[in-house]
Design an enzyme around this catalytic site. Sequence first.
Site: not given
Length: 249
Positions: A44, A135
Amino acid sequence: MARDLKPSRRRNRVFAASVAALALGGTALVEIPVSAAAKPEGHDVSSHQKKVNWSSAKSKGARFVYVKATESTTYRNPYFGQQYNGSRNAGLVRGAYHFAVPNRSSGKAQARYFVNNGGGWRADGWTLPPALDIEYNPYDRKKKCYGLSNSRMVGWIKSFSDEVKRLTGRRPVIYTTTHWWKTCTGNSAAFGGNHALWLARYNSAGAGELPAGWKFWTIWQYDNGSGRLPGDQNLFNGSMGRLKEFAKG
């Protein structure tokens, strides 16, 4: 994963990385875990990787990639076009992800911003479903869960998911850690039945314990930037054919 809102983000990334290392239960890996070596490799990327050499990435083993598109409702990755279209032109299966900042605006608003700025999907076998990166808060260490209670966080994620589903026809993949999920959602089992799991854990022993509701991971992020592919290193839990099926929906 990358976050990009505040000028002081470098300091906050260092803090977040140290928290993540403790939460994920291991150190970053340089090589593919032996037990998962046959699985399709991916990575990513975000603006931190800038212009990516996609032919080089593919020659090094990349078969899929997630590209950061947006954050909150105020940030768009300035390299998104080169990264998203360039990876597809190189023959990679690719998708877009959104970095959630739940205390800035509603899940619905951030989902709409995401989809309108690169987070779409189509059933062509080359486009991965949109992904939500959620997150610990890198911008305020005193509010690790963005000041939201477990129930409000679950509601925020549901709002984001419902709007992405309405706009694209797919539920988003959820990127998280088991530690974050337990801390900030109370280990909610509400999403495992219809959301693919993208789990981050940097440990050679494997992906480890899963958040409640999920029986398996779909993507495992096993390294946070020290591997041979640009950005973070990932594996898909299946064959290349299954990856294409997952993309097609």
